[in-house]
Design an enzyme around this catalytic site. Sequence first.
Site, mmCIF file in Angstrom:
data_model
loop_
_atom_site.group_PDB
_atom_site.id
_atom_site.type_symbol
_atom_site.label_atom_id
_atom_site.label_comp_id
_atom_site.label_asym_id
_atom_site.label_seq_id
_atom_site.Cartn_x
_atom_site.Cartn_y
_atom_site.Cartn_z
ATOM 1 N N ARG A 132 48.779 11.392 44.114
ATOM 2 C CA ARG A 132 49.834 10.876 44.994
ATOM 3 C C ARG A 132 51.110 10.693 44.193
ATOM 4 O O ARG A 132 51.387 9.606 43.697
ATOM 5 C CB ARG A 132 49.368 9.571 45.644
ATOM 6 C CG ARG A 132 48.351 9.846 46.752
ATOM 7 C CD ARG A 132 47.769 8.578 47.299
ATOM 8 N NE ARG A 132 46.972 7.891 46.281
ATOM 9 C CZ ARG A 132 46.157 6.873 46.531
ATOM 10 N NH1 ARG A 132 46.036 6.420 47.761
ATOM 11 N NH2 ARG A 132 45.485 6.310 45.558
ATOM 12 N N TYR A 182 49.037 16.825 33.791
ATOM 13 C CA TYR A 182 50.462 16.561 34.031
ATOM 14 C C TYR A 182 51.281 17.033 32.837
ATOM 15 O O TYR A 182 50.772 17.098 31.707
ATOM 16 C CB TYR A 182 50.715 15.057 34.204
ATOM 17 C CG TYR A 182 50.358 14.481 35.555
ATOM 18 C CD1 TYR A 182 51.312 14.399 36.562
ATOM 19 C CD2 TYR A 182 49.069 14.009 35.824
ATOM 20 C CE1 TYR A 182 51.001 13.857 37.806
ATOM 21 C CE2 TYR A 182 48.754 13.476 37.069
ATOM 22 C CZ TYR A 182 49.720 13.401 38.058
ATOM 23 O OH TYR A 182 49.406 12.874 39.285
ATOM 24 N N ASP A 190 54.858 10.151 42.902
ATOM 25 C CA ASP A 190 55.910 9.205 43.245
ATOM 26 C C ASP A 190 57.215 9.917 43.612
ATOM 27 O O ASP A 190 57.351 11.108 43.359
ATOM 28 C CB ASP A 190 56.199 8.360 41.987
ATOM 29 C CG ASP A 190 55.965 6.887 42.250
ATOM 30 O OD1 ASP A 190 55.947 6.481 43.420
ATOM 31 O OD2 ASP A 190 55.797 6.146 41.263
ATOM 32 N N ARG A 219 54.251 8.068 32.820
ATOM 33 C CA ARG A 219 55.627 7.659 32.538
ATOM 34 C C ARG A 219 55.667 6.449 31.600
ATOM 35 O O ARG A 219 56.568 6.341 30.759
ATOM 36 C CB ARG A 219 56.356 7.367 33.850
ATOM 37 C CG ARG A 219 56.569 8.651 34.680
ATOM 38 C CD ARG A 219 56.925 8.370 36.121
ATOM 39 N NE ARG A 219 58.104 7.543 36.236
ATOM 40 C CZ ARG A 219 58.526 6.999 37.378
ATOM 41 N NH1 ARG A 219 57.850 7.223 38.508
ATOM 42 N NH2 ARG A 219 59.606 6.278 37.400
#
Lengths: 252, 252
Positions: free
Chosen positions: B50, B110, B52, B195
């Site tokens: 999901r 990622y 951002d 992050r």
Amino acid sequence: VRSIRLLLGYDGTSFHGWQAQPGMRTVQGVLEEHLRTALDGEVRTQAAGRTDAGVHARGQVVSFATTSALPVAAIAARLRRALPDDLMVRAAAEAPAGFEARRSARARRYSYRLLDQDDVLLRRFAWRPRVALDLDALERAMRPLPGERDCAAFMASGSSAPCPRCRILRASWRRWEAGAILDIVADHFLYRMVRNMVGTALRAMREPDPAAAMAAVLASRERARAGATAPPQGLCLEQVFYDEDPATGTSR
Amino acid sequence: VRSIRLLLGYDGTSFHGWQAQPGMRTVQGVLEEHLRTALDGEVRTQAAGRTDAGVHARGQVVSFATTSALPVAAIAARLRRALPDDLMVRAAAEAPAGFEARRSARARRYSYRLLDQDDVLLRRFAWRPRVALDLDALERAMRPLPGERDCAAFMASGSSAPCPRCRILRASWRRWEAGAILDIVADHFLYRMVRNMVGTALRAMREPDPAAAMAAVLASRERARAGATAPPQGLCLEQVFYDEDPATGTSR
């Protein structure tokens, strides 16, 4: 009157090219509008490369004359605060008397990025042709290009140039993240020359002898013999070379 | 009822993230709106990750159930004709009974891109921190991460996860066109984990022993000990791994 030199980067996606046109969002139009405010007076800018709609720049050089006494760092600071996100002042400096971004330039370097797969992040800055890329064949297709060449075959139809002879200093492909990237340096470029060379290279790539196919197009001097014009989004003006720059590698 | 699996790419710049929210342009919202038209009925989708607001995807996997008899190739073709430029269907396939993009996923990969200079073309897909990048020190900062780790220190404050233990399969930096790129694979990720790890790695990079600095943050399990959250535009969901995929390299 002082002469100022700016180094600009821009994302060409939302600009109708460099050159100011009434009612259109162009790089020159946006830049001159903000220079007028920063310097409190009309300014006429000149660019080293007049990029077309959708074409990008990381190293565009622009010059203008002004009677303003504002320090060059303050001009840059005012522009940086005011310019939109897709137009960036990378550097600003006083230029020697008589400096003109276009006429003083000795060489330009462009890149053209090809994708070998769809990529939603890179689609603004690269083009995916409908053929599979053969990097080795692309590289062979560029071999006839370096040197003093009459590039009339790669000049957009309907356009004219005082001199179709270009001194091509480098023209080579290399592998890139998501495909192939062309690195090309020449003293000057004719209108749509890089995009027409890319289209021709993609066609020559599929011939048994890519170098011979490219050489035949070049020798013909006929636009009709060259390949289709590659779309603008893959093209980027990377760098402009001047005599007075000490460490550029191609100037002297 | 059939189960369909889509492979999506999107440029997250103009989306308020994956998850549907009233009055917001979200990936799920836009996708379900077009699926409703294509399949002539309501569809509920589920995504493997999901993402951002502002986060990108090249390899998001989405599943949904439908009673429609439309062949999967026709569903994909209808979507491709209708979807906006920043949302791309890369592949579509029938999924085995019980397949759920989120629950069936075994691992996610990622990337996070850092710039070492301003770049007007890459600013949508990468972040330029205010410190100079030291690739070697960044790489050393990641060394404590691979393995079974309690990642509570990297979970966004205020969020909760049923299980903060993550199996990190790979976490490494490499040089990239204009800076450094993080490649990280784990079985699952906590909210804002990548992050927060990037912000922590940038701080650890400037310590005498980057690996020890990262290990101390990890062991503390305290969000307050970790670095600032890196902004979303550098992050991209590259790939999701499933048991049934034969050649993914990390599934089994």
